[in-house]
Design a protein around this motif. Structure first.
Motif, PDB file in Angstrom:
ATOM      1  N   LEU A 180      95.504  52.413   6.795  1.00 14.98           N
ATOM      2  CA  LEU A 180      96.137  52.402   8.121  1.00 14.98           C
ATOM      3  C   LEU A 180      97.640  52.382   7.927  1.00 14.98           C
ATOM      4  CD1 LEU A 180      93.980  49.685   9.955  1.00 14.98           C
ATOM      5  CD2 LEU A 180      93.712  52.188  10.023  1.00 14.98           C
ATOM      6  N   ASP A 181      98.352  53.194   8.685  1.00 15.47           N
ATOM      7  CA  ASP A 181      99.814  53.274   8.631  1.00 15.47           C
ATOM      8  C   ASP A 181     100.321  52.496   9.832  1.00 15.47           C
ATOM      9  OD1 ASP A 181     102.143  54.196   7.445  1.00 15.47           O
ATOM     10  OD2 ASP A 181     102.156  56.107   8.493  1.00 15.47           O
ATOM     11  N   SER A 182     100.472  51.182   9.678  1.00 22.41           N
ATOM     12  CA  SER A 182     100.733  50.368  10.867  1.00 22.41           C
ATOM     13  C   SER A 182     101.191  48.958  10.505  1.00 22.41           C
ATOM     14  CB  SER A 182      99.427  50.253  11.681  1.00 22.41           C
ATOM     15  OG  SER A 182      99.585  49.378  12.763  1.00 22.41           O
ATOM     16  N   THR A 222     103.161  50.452   5.339  1.00 20.06           N
ATOM     17  CA  THR A 222     104.209  50.238   6.349  1.00 20.06           C
ATOM     18  C   THR A 222     105.440  51.029   5.888  1.00 20.06           C
ATOM     19  OG1 THR A 222     105.161  48.325   5.199  1.00 20.06           O
ATOM     20  CG2 THR A 222     103.394  47.879   6.791  1.00 20.06           C
ATOM     21  N   ASN A 223     106.381  51.159   6.787  1.00 16.49           N
ATOM     22  CA  ASN A 223     107.702  51.664   6.398  1.00 16.49           C
ATOM     23  C   ASN A 223     108.722  50.898   7.240  1.00 16.49           C
ATOM     24  OD1 ASN A 223     108.098  52.982   8.906  1.00 16.49           O
ATOM     25  ND2 ASN A 223     107.195  54.887   8.161  1.00 16.49           N
ATOM     26  N   PRO A 224     110.022  51.046   6.994  1.00 21.51           N
ATOM     27  CA  PRO A 224     110.992  50.257   7.761  1.00 21.51           C
ATOM     28  C   PRO A 224     110.838  50.444   9.269  1.00 21.51           C
ATOM     29  CG  PRO A 224     112.052  51.196   5.839  1.00 21.51           C
ATOM     30  CD  PRO A 224     110.670  51.795   5.889  1.00 21.51           C
ATOM     31  N   VAL A 248     105.032  49.179  -3.894  1.00 22.67           N
ATOM     32  CA  VAL A 248     106.382  49.340  -3.355  1.00 22.67           C
ATOM     33  C   VAL A 248     106.614  50.819  -3.058  1.00 22.67           C
ATOM     34  CG1 VAL A 248     108.839  49.004  -3.775  1.00 22.67           C
ATOM     35  CG2 VAL A 248     107.188  47.376  -4.719  1.00 22.67           C
ATOM     36  N   LYS A 249     106.994  51.083  -1.823  1.00 25.92           N
ATOM     37  CA  LYS A 249     107.280  52.464  -1.435  1.00 25.92           C
ATOM     38  C   LYS A 249     108.763  52.768  -1.692  1.00 25.92           C
ATOM     39  CE  LYS A 249     105.575  54.075   2.355  1.00 25.92           C
ATOM     40  NZ  LYS A 249     105.311  54.173   3.802  1.00 25.92           N
ATOM     41  N   ILE A 250     109.009  53.870  -2.356  1.00 32.13           N
ATOM     42  CA  ILE A 250     110.387  54.251  -2.699  1.00 32.13           C
ATOM     43  C   ILE A 250     110.582  55.729  -2.338  1.00 32.13           C
ATOM     44  CG2 ILE A 250     112.075  54.456  -4.571  1.00 32.13           C
ATOM     45  CD1 ILE A 250     110.584  52.243  -6.061  1.00 32.13           C
ATOM     46  N   ALA A 267     105.660  56.907  -4.050  1.00 37.22           N
ATOM     47  CA  ALA A 267     106.839  57.746  -3.809  1.00 37.22           C
ATOM     48  C   ALA A 267     106.716  58.308  -2.398  1.00 37.22           C
ATOM     49  CB  ALA A 267     106.883  58.871  -4.834  1.00 37.22           C
ATOM     50  N   THR A 268     107.713  58.029  -1.577  1.00 38.49           N
ATOM     51  CA  THR A 268     107.585  58.392  -0.160  1.00 38.49           C
ATOM     52  C   THR A 268     108.676  59.356   0.289  1.00 38.49           C
ATOM     53  OG1 THR A 268     107.082  57.447   2.008  1.00 38.49           O
ATOM     54  CG2 THR A 268     108.907  56.435   0.802  1.00 38.49           C
ATOM     55  N   ALA A 269     108.562  59.771   1.560  1.00 38.56           N
ATOM     56  CA  ALA A 269     109.482  60.761   2.140  1.00 38.56           C
ATOM     57  C   ALA A 269     109.443  62.065   1.357  1.00 38.56           C
ATOM     58  CB  ALA A 269     110.908  60.203   2.235  1.00 38.56           C
ATOM     59  N   PRO A 316     103.275  62.718   0.859  1.00 37.14           N
ATOM     60  CA  PRO A 316     103.903  63.827   1.583  1.00 37.14           C
ATOM     61  C   PRO A 316     103.770  63.594   3.079  1.00 37.14           C
ATOM     62  CG  PRO A 316     101.783  64.519   0.669  1.00 37.14           C
ATOM     63  CD  PRO A 316     101.966  63.086   0.275  1.00 37.14           C
ATOM     64  N   TYR A 317     104.832  63.940   3.816  1.00 37.83           N
ATOM     65  CA  TYR A 317     104.880  63.701   5.264  1.00 37.83           C
ATOM     66  C   TYR A 317     104.310  64.915   6.008  1.00 37.83           C
ATOM     67  CZ  TYR A 317     107.777  59.470   4.953  1.00 37.83           C
ATOM     68  OH  TYR A 317     108.239  58.195   4.722  1.00 37.83           O
ATOM     69  N   THR A 318     103.000  64.968   6.064  1.00 36.02           N
ATOM     70  CA  THR A 318     102.287  66.141   6.562  1.00 36.02           C
ATOM     71  C   THR A 318     102.851  66.713   7.858  1.00 36.02           C
ATOM     72  OG1 THR A 318     100.347  65.054   5.626  1.00 36.02           O
ATOM     73  CG2 THR A 318      99.956  67.057   6.933  1.00 36.02           C
ATOM     74  N   ASN A 319     102.862  65.884   8.912  1.00 33.23           N
ATOM     75  CA  ASN A 319     103.290  66.412  10.223  1.00 33.23           C
ATOM     76  C   ASN A 319     104.748  66.850  10.202  1.00 33.23           C
ATOM     77  OD1 ASN A 319     102.772  66.785  13.193  1.00 33.23           O
ATOM     78  ND2 ASN A 319     104.541  65.412  13.231  1.00 33.23           N
ATOM     79  N   ARG A 320     105.602  66.011   9.591  1.00 29.19           N
ATOM     80  CA  ARG A 320     107.029  66.378   9.565  1.00 29.19           C
ATOM     81  C   ARG A 320     107.233  67.664   8.757  1.00 29.19           C
ATOM     82  NH1 ARG A 320     110.802  61.082   8.908  1.00 29.19           N
ATOM     83  NH2 ARG A 320     109.345  59.485   9.611  1.00 29.19           N
ATOM     84  N   MET A 321     106.415  67.869   7.705  1.00 21.26           N
ATOM     85  CA  MET A 321     106.533  69.087   6.889  1.00 21.26           C
ATOM     86  C   MET A 321     106.181  70.329   7.704  1.00 21.26           C
ATOM     87  SD  MET A 321     104.916  67.420   3.451  1.00 21.26           S
ATOM     88  CE  MET A 321     104.560  68.859   2.492  1.00 21.26           C
ATOM     89  N   ALA A 348      98.281  61.424   1.719  1.00 24.49           N
ATOM     90  CA  ALA A 348      98.960  62.160   2.782  1.00 24.49           C
ATOM     91  C   ALA A 348      99.305  61.199   3.922  1.00 24.49           C
ATOM     92  CB  ALA A 348      98.081  63.292   3.275  1.00 24.49           C
ATOM     93  N   ALA A 349     100.544  61.343   4.439  1.00 24.97           N
ATOM     94  CA  ALA A 349     101.042  60.453   5.489  1.00 24.97           C
ATOM     95  C   ALA A 349     101.621  61.291   6.619  1.00 24.97           C
ATOM     96  CB  ALA A 349     102.111  59.535   4.909  1.00 24.97           C
ATOM     97  N   SER A 350     102.148  60.596   7.620  1.00 25.38           N
ATOM     98  CA  SER A 350     102.778  61.249   8.769  1.00 25.38           C
ATOM     99  C   SER A 350     101.807  62.201   9.469  1.00 25.38           C
ATOM    100  CB  SER A 350     104.049  61.997   8.333  1.00 25.38           C
ATOM    101  OG  SER A 350     104.612  62.696   9.425  1.00 25.38           O
ATOM    102  N   PHE A 351     100.847  61.607  10.151  1.00 29.76           N
ATOM    103  CA  PHE A 351      99.876  62.403  10.913  1.00 29.76           C
ATOM    104  C   PHE A 351     100.125  62.229  12.398  1.00 29.76           C
ATOM    105  CE2 PHE A 351      97.368  61.708   6.974  1.00 29.76           C
ATOM    106  CZ  PHE A 351      97.134  63.034   6.664  1.00 29.76           C
ATOM    107  N   LYS A 352      99.987  63.318  13.140  1.00 31.57           N
ATOM    108  CA  LYS A 352     100.130  63.226  14.587  1.00 31.57           C
ATOM    109  C   LYS A 352      98.830  63.550  15.303  1.00 31.57           C
ATOM    110  CE  LYS A 352     104.216  61.666  15.037  1.00 31.57           C
ATOM    111  NZ  LYS A 352     103.958  60.845  13.830  1.00 31.57           N
ATOM    112  N   ASN A 353      97.866  64.117  14.572  1.00 33.90           N
ATOM    113  CA  ASN A 353      96.586  64.390  15.235  1.00 33.90           C
ATOM    114  C   ASN A 353      95.420  64.377  14.250  1.00 33.90           C
ATOM    115  OD1 ASN A 353      96.111  67.172  14.215  1.00 33.90           O
ATOM    116  ND2 ASN A 353      98.002  67.606  15.342  1.00 33.90           N
TER     117      ASN A 353
HETATM  118  C1  E4P Z   1     104.092  56.793   5.255  1.00 38.09           C
HETATM  119  O1  E4P Z   1     104.286  56.699   4.047  1.00 38.09           O
HETATM  120  C2  E4P Z   1     105.170  57.261   6.138  1.00 38.09           C
HETATM  121  O2  E4P Z   1     106.148  56.272   6.153  1.00 38.09           O
HETATM  122  C3  E4P Z   1     104.739  57.551   7.522  1.00 38.09           C
HETATM  123  O3  E4P Z   1     103.432  58.070   7.551  1.00 38.09           O
HETATM  124  C4  E4P Z   1     105.707  58.454   8.255  1.00 38.09           C
HETATM  125  O4  E4P Z   1     105.138  58.805   9.475  1.00 38.09           O
HETATM  126  P1  E4P Z   1     105.977  59.413  10.712  1.00 38.09           P
HETATM  127  O5  E4P Z   1     106.280  60.823  10.375  1.00 38.09           O
HETATM  128  O6  E4P Z   1     105.044  59.288  11.859  1.00 38.09           O
HETATM  129  O7  E4P Z   1     107.199  58.565  10.859  1.00 38.09           O
END
Ligand code: E4P
Length: 223
Positions: A5-7, A27-29, A85-87, A109-111, A131-136, A164-169
């Motif tokens: 869970l990303d929360s 989590t992230n900041p 630790v996420k970096i 390794a994030t972002a 990898p930030y799937t949705n943002r990518m 895989a992270a950053s999901f919107k759907n």
């Molecule tokens: C997880 O590692 C990321 O911090 C997170 O999924 C980013 O998601 P966002 O694109 O919704 O901010």
């Protein structure tokens, strides 16, 4: 395959941890700022929900190498095991990931916005690559680029796991699961959308109505 869970929403983490099988919480900041708590309190509360085998991930805030390492050492000591630790994969971040590997600190390794960034973090010893799937998807085909990273690691026998992270759907999550993603981290609102297709409720109502009409009760056995 791991499902996280990303929360930092305590109520939703508790609810989903009872409802489905989760392997950890990331989590992230930004996520922590939305918790309504001080960051350490939020992490403590999440850690209290998880069992020792479930993983917890917290991200460094400092951006210079020395600062990242200082925070990484402190964050990794929050729990005796399964603390990651996420970096972010900046220049300083990549260097810190390498040092963390030498010091035995587990990292994610994030972002990550490209398969190449992910590959370099894997070379430096990151346990997980996010990898930030949705943002990518703003720069091209995000799902395809994540699959490319999975394949890069597979053909080169590299140990890092793609989370895989950053999901919107729901569809983005499903597309990666069907392609053999080793791990995903999904925001609670998307997980809730994965649960309970509206037609499932309609089917159950139909079973109950037919049962009641025929047997005059709501249970299988007479009570
Ligand atoms: C997880 O590692 C990321 O911090 C997170 O999924 C980013 O998601 P966002 O694109 O919704 O901010």
């Amino acid at each position: 395959m791991e499902f996280m869970l990303d929360s930092a929403n305590i109520e939703q983490i508790k609810d989903l941890n009872e409802l489905i099988t989760i392997d950890g919480v990331t989590t992230n900041p930004t996520i922590l700022t939305k918790s309504g708590m001080q960051p350490e309190e939020a992490l403590r509360k999440i850690a209290a929900i998880l069992n020792k085998d479930q993983k917890l991930f917290a991200q460094v805030v400092k951006t210079d190498y020395e600062g990242i390492m200082e925070e990484a050492r402190k964050l990794s000591a929050i729990r005796p095991e399964n603390m990651y630790v996420k970096i972010p994969v900046t220049r300083d971040g990549l260097k810190a990931i390498k040092t963390c590997k030498e010091e035995g600190i587990h990292t994610l390794a994030t972002a990550i916005y490209s398969a190449s960034e992910g590959f370099l973090a894997a070379k430096n010893g990151a346990d997980y690559l996010a990898p930030y799937t949705n943002r990518m998807c703003n720069y091209g085909d995000g799902v395809a680029e994540v699959i490319r990273l999975i394949n890069m690691l597979k053909v080169n026998n590299m140990d890092s796991k793609v989370i895989a992270a950053s999901f919107k759907n729901v569809d983005q999550v499903a597309a990666l699961i069907e392609n053999g993603i080793p791990a995903v981290t999904v925001p609670c609102d998307v997980v809730y959308q994965m649960i309970g297709h509206p037609a499932t409720g309609v089917a159950v109502d139909e079973f109950s109505a037919n049962w009641n009409k025929t047997y005059g009760r709501d249970s299988f056995f007479e009570e």
